[in-house]
Design an enzyme around this catalytic site. Structure first.
Site, PDB file in Angstrom:
ATOM      1  N   ARG A   1      -9.935   0.476   8.639  1.00 17.72           N
ATOM      2  CA  ARG A   1      -9.498  -0.892   8.900  1.00 17.72           C
ATOM      3  C   ARG A   1     -10.588  -1.702   9.595  1.00 17.72           C
ATOM      4  O   ARG A   1     -10.389  -2.888   9.855  1.00 17.72           O
ATOM      5  CB  ARG A   1      -8.266  -0.864   9.798  1.00 17.72           C
ATOM      6  CG  ARG A   1      -6.939  -1.011   9.061  1.00 17.72           C
ATOM      7  CD  ARG A   1      -5.841  -0.982  10.092  1.00 17.72           C
ATOM      8  NE  ARG A   1      -4.616  -1.572   9.672  1.00 17.72           N
ATOM      9  CZ  ARG A   1      -3.588  -0.907   9.169  1.00 17.72           C
ATOM     10  NH1 ARG A   1      -3.678   0.389   8.952  1.00 17.72           N
ATOM     11  NH2 ARG A   1      -2.472  -1.522   8.879  1.00 17.72           N
TER      12      ARG A   1
ATOM     13  N   ARG B   1      11.314  -5.778   5.520  1.00 17.08           N
ATOM     14  CA  ARG B   1      11.038  -4.350   5.285  1.00 17.08           C
ATOM     15  C   ARG B   1      11.947  -3.478   6.146  1.00 17.08           C
ATOM     16  O   ARG B   1      12.173  -3.759   7.306  1.00 17.08           O
ATOM     17  CB  ARG B   1       9.574  -4.033   5.601  1.00 17.08           C
ATOM     18  CG  ARG B   1       9.283  -2.522   5.562  1.00 17.08           C
ATOM     19  CD  ARG B   1       7.830  -2.212   5.398  1.00 17.08           C
ATOM     20  NE  ARG B   1       7.009  -2.605   6.521  1.00 17.08           N
ATOM     21  CZ  ARG B   1       5.676  -2.472   6.544  1.00 17.08           C
ATOM     22  NH1 ARG B   1       5.044  -1.944   5.507  1.00 17.08           N
ATOM     23  NH2 ARG B   1       4.987  -2.851   7.588  1.00 17.08           N
TER      24      ARG B   1
ATOM     25  N   ARG C   1      10.943  -1.864  11.834  1.00 10.98           N
ATOM     26  CA  ARG C   1       9.809  -1.597  12.731  1.00 10.98           C
ATOM     27  C   ARG C   1       9.667  -2.699  13.780  1.00 10.98           C
ATOM     28  O   ARG C   1       9.787  -3.874  13.445  1.00 10.98           O
ATOM     29  CB  ARG C   1       8.522  -1.489  11.911  1.00 10.98           C
ATOM     30  CG  ARG C   1       8.265  -0.086  11.397  1.00 10.98           C
ATOM     31  CD  ARG C   1       7.161  -0.044  10.389  1.00 10.98           C
ATOM     32  NE  ARG C   1       5.910  -0.665  10.811  1.00 10.98           N
ATOM     33  CZ  ARG C   1       4.805  -0.655  10.079  1.00 10.98           C
ATOM     34  NH1 ARG C   1       4.794  -0.051   8.901  1.00 10.98           N
ATOM     35  NH2 ARG C   1       3.710  -1.218  10.512  1.00 10.98           N
TER      36      ARG C   1
ATOM     37  N   LYS D   1       0.837  -1.213   0.000  1.00 12.92           N
ATOM     38  CA  LYS D   1       0.000   0.000   0.000  1.00 12.92           C
ATOM     39  C   LYS D   1       0.869   1.258   0.000  1.00 12.92           C
ATOM     40  O   LYS D   1       0.677   2.162  -0.805  1.00 12.92           O
ATOM     41  CB  LYS D   1      -0.934   0.031   1.229  1.00 12.92           C
ATOM     42  CG  LYS D   1      -1.906  -1.136   1.295  1.00 12.92           C
ATOM     43  CD  LYS D   1      -2.869  -1.007   2.474  1.00 12.92           C
ATOM     44  CE  LYS D   1      -2.198  -1.042   3.826  1.00 12.92           C
ATOM     45  NZ  LYS D   1      -1.509  -2.319   4.124  1.00 12.92           N
TER      46      LYS D   1
ATOM     47  N   ARG E   1      -0.875  -9.218  13.351  1.00 11.70           N
ATOM     48  CA  ARG E   1      -1.422  -8.227  12.408  1.00 11.70           C
ATOM     49  C   ARG E   1      -2.174  -8.910  11.269  1.00 11.70           C
ATOM     50  O   ARG E   1      -3.206  -8.405  10.817  1.00 11.70           O
ATOM     51  CB  ARG E   1      -0.299  -7.343  11.862  1.00 11.70           C
ATOM     52  CG  ARG E   1       0.134  -6.293  12.890  1.00 11.70           C
ATOM     53  CD  ARG E   1       1.544  -5.835  12.647  1.00 11.70           C
ATOM     54  NE  ARG E   1       1.690  -5.142  11.392  1.00 11.70           N
ATOM     55  CZ  ARG E   1       2.834  -5.100  10.702  1.00 11.70           C
ATOM     56  NH1 ARG E   1       3.901  -5.731  11.133  1.00 11.70           N
ATOM     57  NH2 ARG E   1       2.883  -4.412   9.589  1.00 11.70           N
TER      58      ARG E   1
HETATM   59  P1  ADP Z   1       0.957  -1.941   7.627  1.00  7.89           P
HETATM   60  O1  ADP Z   1       2.175  -1.415   6.947  1.00  7.89           O
HETATM   61  O2  ADP Z   1       1.164  -3.248   8.310  1.00  7.89           O
HETATM   62  O3  ADP Z   1      -0.257  -1.972   6.770  1.00  7.89           O
HETATM   63  P2  ADP Z   1       0.445   0.515   9.143  1.00  7.89           P
HETATM   64  O4  ADP Z   1       1.714   1.264   9.096  1.00  7.89           O
HETATM   65  O5  ADP Z   1      -0.654   0.936   8.250  1.00  7.89           O
HETATM   66  O6  ADP Z   1       0.755  -1.046   8.898  1.00  7.89           O
HETATM   67  O7  ADP Z   1      -0.099   0.447  10.627  1.00  7.89           O
HETATM   68  C1  ADP Z   1       0.729   0.080  11.706  1.00  7.89           C
HETATM   69  C2  ADP Z   1      -0.102  -0.088  12.955  1.00  7.89           C
HETATM   70  O8  ADP Z   1      -0.766   1.157  13.275  1.00  7.89           O
HETATM   71  C3  ADP Z   1      -1.232  -1.107  12.872  1.00  7.89           C
HETATM   72  O9  ADP Z   1      -0.786  -2.427  13.151  1.00  7.89           O
HETATM   73  C4  ADP Z   1      -2.197  -0.587  13.948  1.00  7.89           C
HETATM   74  O10 ADP Z   1      -1.739  -0.907  15.256  1.00  7.89           O
HETATM   75  C5  ADP Z   1      -2.073   0.932  13.786  1.00  7.89           C
HETATM   76  N1  ADP Z   1      -3.061   1.470  12.834  1.00  7.89           N
HETATM   77  C6  ADP Z   1      -2.819   2.124  11.672  1.00  7.89           C
HETATM   78  N2  ADP Z   1      -3.956   2.479  11.063  1.00  7.89           N
HETATM   79  C7  ADP Z   1      -4.967   2.041  11.857  1.00  7.89           C
HETATM   80  C8  ADP Z   1      -6.389   2.071  11.776  1.00  7.89           C
HETATM   81  N3  ADP Z   1      -7.028   2.644  10.738  1.00  7.89           N
HETATM   82  N4  ADP Z   1      -7.112   1.517  12.798  1.00  7.89           N
HETATM   83  C9  ADP Z   1      -6.498   0.949  13.842  1.00  7.89           C
HETATM   84  N5  ADP Z   1      -5.168   0.873  13.982  1.00  7.89           N
HETATM   85  C10 ADP Z   1      -4.397   1.404  13.003  1.00  7.89           C
HETATM   86  P1  ADP Z   2       2.110  -1.844   3.259  1.00  7.60           P
HETATM   87  O1  ADP Z   2       2.129  -0.341   3.278  1.00  7.60           O
HETATM   88  O2  ADP Z   2       0.914  -2.407   2.570  1.00  7.60           O
HETATM   89  O3  ADP Z   2       2.326  -2.457   4.607  1.00  7.60           O
HETATM   90  P2  ADP Z   2       4.730  -1.609   1.910  1.00  7.60           P
HETATM   91  O4  ADP Z   2       4.488  -0.743   0.736  1.00  7.60           O
HETATM   92  O5  ADP Z   2       5.451  -1.040   3.065  1.00  7.60           O
HETATM   93  O6  ADP Z   2       3.343  -2.315   2.376  1.00  7.60           O
HETATM   94  O7  ADP Z   2       5.499  -2.933   1.395  1.00  7.60           O
HETATM   95  C1  ADP Z   2       5.856  -3.970   2.294  1.00  7.60           C
HETATM   96  C2  ADP Z   2       7.254  -4.486   1.977  1.00  7.60           C
HETATM   97  O8  ADP Z   2       7.239  -5.180   0.728  1.00  7.60           O
HETATM   98  C3  ADP Z   2       8.308  -3.399   1.827  1.00  7.60           C
HETATM   99  O9  ADP Z   2       9.519  -3.921   2.285  1.00  7.60           O
HETATM  100  C4  ADP Z   2       8.338  -3.142   0.313  1.00  7.60           C
HETATM  101  O10 ADP Z   2       9.600  -2.641  -0.121  1.00  7.60           O
HETATM  102  C5  ADP Z   2       8.064  -4.530  -0.228  1.00  7.60           C
HETATM  103  N1  ADP Z   2       7.297  -4.533  -1.481  1.00  7.60           N
HETATM  104  C6  ADP Z   2       6.370  -3.649  -1.927  1.00  7.60           C
HETATM  105  N2  ADP Z   2       5.856  -4.028  -3.118  1.00  7.60           N
HETATM  106  C7  ADP Z   2       6.466  -5.212  -3.422  1.00  7.60           C
HETATM  107  C8  ADP Z   2       6.354  -6.116  -4.537  1.00  7.60           C
HETATM  108  N3  ADP Z   2       5.529  -5.895  -5.548  1.00  7.60           N
HETATM  109  N4  ADP Z   2       7.141  -7.228  -4.514  1.00  7.60           N
HETATM  110  C9  ADP Z   2       7.975  -7.473  -3.485  1.00  7.60           C
HETATM  111  N5  ADP Z   2       8.116  -6.660  -2.415  1.00  7.60           N
HETATM  112  C10 ADP Z   2       7.372  -5.541  -2.390  1.00  7.60           C
END
Ligand code: ADP
Ligand code: ADP
Ligand code: ZN
Length: 215
Positions: A88, A127, A159, A13, A170
């Site tokens: 979420r 990551r 992280r 994302k 998660r």
């Molecule tokens: P990811 O990269 O795993 O999608 P985020 O960076 O979006 O994770 O979120 C990290 C953490 O922040 C989540 O595991 C949760 O604890 C909290 N968080 C983020 N957005 C939300 C939301 N919309 N509702 C509840 N918790 C959230």
């Molecule tokens: P989210 O925001 O959904 O948690 P991220 O954009 O942070 O996801 O991506 C999660 C991890 O996967 C990061 O380490 C990123 O560099 C890697 N990544 C993103 N897109 C791809 C892909 N198409 N193939 C492999 N790894 C990816």
């Protein structure tokens, strides 16, 4: 254009949102980035959110609804936004629906990025993040200089919730609390599902195709 990005943790994302923000001139709003900044700065919100985030649990809905309400009312998002990590839960989606009309905004499209669980664990454990919000991967998307952000030269970090135990929690939270949103938005007929496996640029081409249909 106002866009919601749905997808499990690690589905890409944040990676796709950065590219969408550049190409379509929409503001990237990541609730994870907002929360992490509050944790770093030791704000009351950060202190409350930290205990949930560390354990891989969702932060209570009301805190997130307040964050989004404030953020969407700011003038810099008037040209369009992309929400990454919100909503979420169904209550968060319902709260958003109540907020938008008074701001003269509406959801144009929900992009659902689909990646199988088995790939997510590898993506999350490898990551590396920068404070500026850009994410890298040790193998799949390495920075030009090891340990440094390409964009701001900041120090990359692992992280605390990108470790095995929190990752499993998660993914579980995603399946139980967030996945029902796919059906919720499907029923409204505004969802486009994107295959999130494969080359980052190829996925972005799919994302662009879905967005170009809406502009
Ligand atoms: P990811 O990269 O795993 O999608 P985020 O960076 O979006 O994770 O979120 C990290 C953490 O922040 C989540 O595991 C949760 O604890 C909290 N968080 C983020 N957005 C939300 C939301 N919309 N509702 C509840 N918790 C959230
Ligand atoms: P989210 O925001 O959904 O948690 P991220 O954009 O942070 O996801 O991506 C999660 C991890 O996967 C990061 O380490 C990123 O560099 C890697 N990544 C993103 N897109 C791809 C892909 N198409 N193939 C492999 N790894 C990816
Ligand atoms: Zn950076």
């Amino acid at each position: 254009m106002d866009i919601i990005l749905l997808g499990p943790p690690g589905s890409g994302k944040g990676t796709q949102a950065k590219m969408v923000a550049d190409k379509y001139h929409v503001k990237h709003i990541s609730t994870g980035d907002i929360l992490r900044e509050n944790v770093r700065n030791g704000t009351p919100l950060g202190k409350e959110a930290d205990s949930y985030m560390k354990k891989g649990q969702l932060v209570p809905d009301q805190l997130l609804v307040n964050i989004i309400k404030d953020r969407l009312a700011q003038p810099d998002v008037k040209g369009g936004w992309m929400l990454d990590g919100y909503p979420r839960t169904i209550p968060q989606a319902e709260a958003l629906e109540k907020i938008l009309p008074s701001l003269g905004q509406k959801i144009d499209v929900v992009l659902n990025i689909d990646v199988p669980d088995k790939d997510l664990v590898d993506r999350l454990s490898g990551r590396r993040m920068c404070k500026c919000g850009v994410s890298y991967h040790l193998q799949f998307n390495p920075p030009k200089v090891p340990g440094k952000c390409d964009v701001c030269n900041g120090e990359l970090y692992h992280r605390s919730d990108d470790q095995a135990e929190a990752i499993m929690k998660r993914l579980d939270a995603y399946h139980k609390q967030t996945q029902p949103l796919i059906d919720y938005y499907n029923k409204k007929g505004i969802t486009a599902t994107i295959n999130g496996s494969g080359d980052i640029k190829k996925i972005f081409a799919e994302v662009s195709k879905a967005l170009d249909k809406k502009v």
